[in-house]
Enzyme design. Structure first.
Site, PDB file in Angstrom:
ATOM      1  CB  SER A  99      25.495  33.913   5.349  1.00  0.00           C
ATOM      2  OG  SER A  99      25.835  34.603   4.184  1.00  0.00           O
ATOM      3  CG  ASP A 240      24.341  34.751   0.523  1.00  0.00           C
ATOM      4  OD1 ASP A 240      23.370  35.341   0.012  1.00  0.00           O
ATOM      5  OD2 ASP A 240      24.941  35.202   1.512  1.00  0.00           O
ATOM      6  CG  ASP A 242      21.759  35.768   4.237  1.00  0.00           C
ATOM      7  OD1 ASP A 242      22.592  35.504   3.347  1.00  0.00           O
ATOM      8  OD2 ASP A 242      21.943  36.668   5.082  1.00  0.00           O
ATOM      9  CG  ASP A 244      23.575  38.842   2.780  1.00  0.00           C
ATOM     10  OD1 ASP A 244      24.008  37.830   2.204  1.00  0.00           O
ATOM     11  OD2 ASP A 244      23.915  39.164   3.943  1.00  0.00           O
TER      12      ASP A 244
END
Length: 449
Positions: A99, A240, A242, A244
């Site tokens: 993340s 961020d 990833d 999400d």
């Protein structure tokens, strides 16, 4: 029994450490396959970290050892992997990502067949299967389906769904700056916005495996804010690693966090009669100002523990359609089963289009209580109940603040950090209170740095 390896968002840590290495990844993959009642297809996506491909291959080896079929989706935002699980009728989805953490970290998180994150109980059951893993699972080559057509199909499906949030060509004449954190959303978010006819200016969009989140992205929105001003953009969007999370920047260069976005979305949905049960779900981390704003608009706020999956679980229990975290995880359940940074941005843009108001005006719906936070890196996460000075100081501050503020002390679920939060009636009170908490922390814990 508490979980030993899983935190608030999967298993995470430094690559090459005791948890995030190929041997453990293979064992975890095998445990997950054995946990499935009827092992079938498991889709795997990853972000842009240099360690991603080898960890993905190791997880696939473990899945194969446990009787499951691994299918690689390549580099893909976490919400796109979540969407691909039910779309491909997979039994499980796995994302190799850390993340917002630096490139030196990585992690592994799971999604069930409906595209939602596994529960604490599910993760505990997987952990219990780890001791039975075969030593051979972590070594040697493996054959798994890594055809580019799977990755291409997953990307196309995700992009098409996101484009459908707004009318065709609705962003004609808009200039938008996008900071993709050199991560998994580097291609998808600009593709969707350009398909809607926006002019996109990209930063943090040249991943090289080691620059993910490095001075860019939702944790570092300074470059985004500066670029929005120099470009004269309508807004800026930061993700961020990833994809999400979403943090926005208005046309004046001011940054909006998840609480700002949730207030904009929640109050607009209330006005339109589209906030199911007039209820918004947030975590204990969210500012108290969000409760006041939603109450003024005729709704109510329900709070959960920190972690977007706890938000999702509560949304399901309440039967509602909007929730999220101050960090920028926003869940619009009618569109995505998990936090989706791109969908969050598009939904806020939808409010801008519907009202004709700039983001700088919409953000005024939230008046935040004075708040200060700290994240102290600690050598050891000792149980909070054993920290005498910190416990006494926390209780005293809660008494002093009464109903005019709050104190939140918790360990990070993904890093060796103690997180402190204070809200109160004035910035001076909050500043002093945080200093007292930090002093008490250092009396009880070995704080690094």
């Amino acid at each position: 029994m508490s979980r030993q390896y899983f935190g608030t968002d999967g298993v995470r840590g430094p690559y090459g450490g005791p948890l995030i290495n190929e041997e453990f990844a293979a064992r975890l993959g095998e445990a997950a396959a054995r946990w499935l009642r009827a092992p079938g297809r498991v889709v795997i996506g990853r972000d842009t970290r240099f360690s991603g491909p080898s960890l993905e291959a190791a997880v696939a080896r473990g899945l194969a050892a446990g009787g499951a079929e691994a299918m690689s989706l390549g580099v893909l935002p976490t919400p796109a992997v979540a969407r691909a699980v039910p779309a491909t009728r997979a039994a499980l989805g796995i994302v190799i990502t850390a993340s917002h953490n630096p490139a030196s970290d990585n992690g592994i998180k799971f999604f069930g067949p409906a595209g939602m994150k596994l529960t604490d109980a599910d993760e505990l059951q997987i952990e219990r299967l780890l001791p039975a893993m075969s030593a051979e699972a972590g070594v040697g080559p493996t054959a798994f389906d890594a055809s580019e057509r799977h990755a291409r199909a997953a990307v196309e499906d995700y992009v098409a769904a996101a484009r459908g949030v707004l009318p065709a060509a609705s962003l004609q004449g808009w200039r938008i700056v996008v900071d993709a954190a050199n991560g998994a959303a580097s291609a998808t978010t600009p593709t969707v916005l350009r398909a809607l006819r926006a002019a996109v200016v990209g930063i943090g969009d040249t991943p090289d495996g080691r620059n993910i989140n490095d001075g860019v992205g939702s944790e570092h929105p300074e470059r985004l804010a500066a670029r929005v001003l120099t470009e004269g953009a309508r807004l800026g969007i930061a993700h961020d690693g990833d994809g999400d999370r979403c943090v926005l920047c208005d046309e004046r260069g001011d940054v909006l966090d998840g609480d700002d976005l949730l207030t904009i979305l929640g109050t607009h949905a209330l006005a339109q009669g589209r906030l199911v049960k007039n209820t918004l779900v947030v975590t204990m981390q969210s500012n108290l100002g969000i409760d006041a704003a939603i109450a003024r608009a005729g709704g109510r706020v329900v709070r959960t523990a920190v972690g977007d999956r706890y938000v999702i679980e509560r949304m399901l229990a309440e039967g509602v359609n909007l929730g999220g975290e101050s960090s920028g995880h926003i869940i619009c359940s009618e569109i995505s089963p998990t936090g989706d940074g791109l969908v969050a941005a598009l939904k806020v843009i939808e409010v801008m289009l519907a009202t004709g108001r700039p983001l700088s005006e919409l953000r005024r719906r939230l008046t935040k209580f004075p708040q200060r936070t700290a994240a102290l890196r600690v050598r050891e996460k000792k149980p909070l109940e054993t920290l005498v000075q910190l416990g006494a100081t926390t209780r005293l501050l809660e008494q002093e603040l009464g109903g005019l503020g709050r104190v939140l002390v918790r360990y990070s679920g993904t890093e060796p950090k103690l997180r402190l939060l204070i809200e109160g009636p004035s910035d001076e009170i909050v500043r002093t209170a945080l200093a007292r908490l930090e002093s008490a922390t250092r009396a009880d814990l070995d704080v690094v740095g």
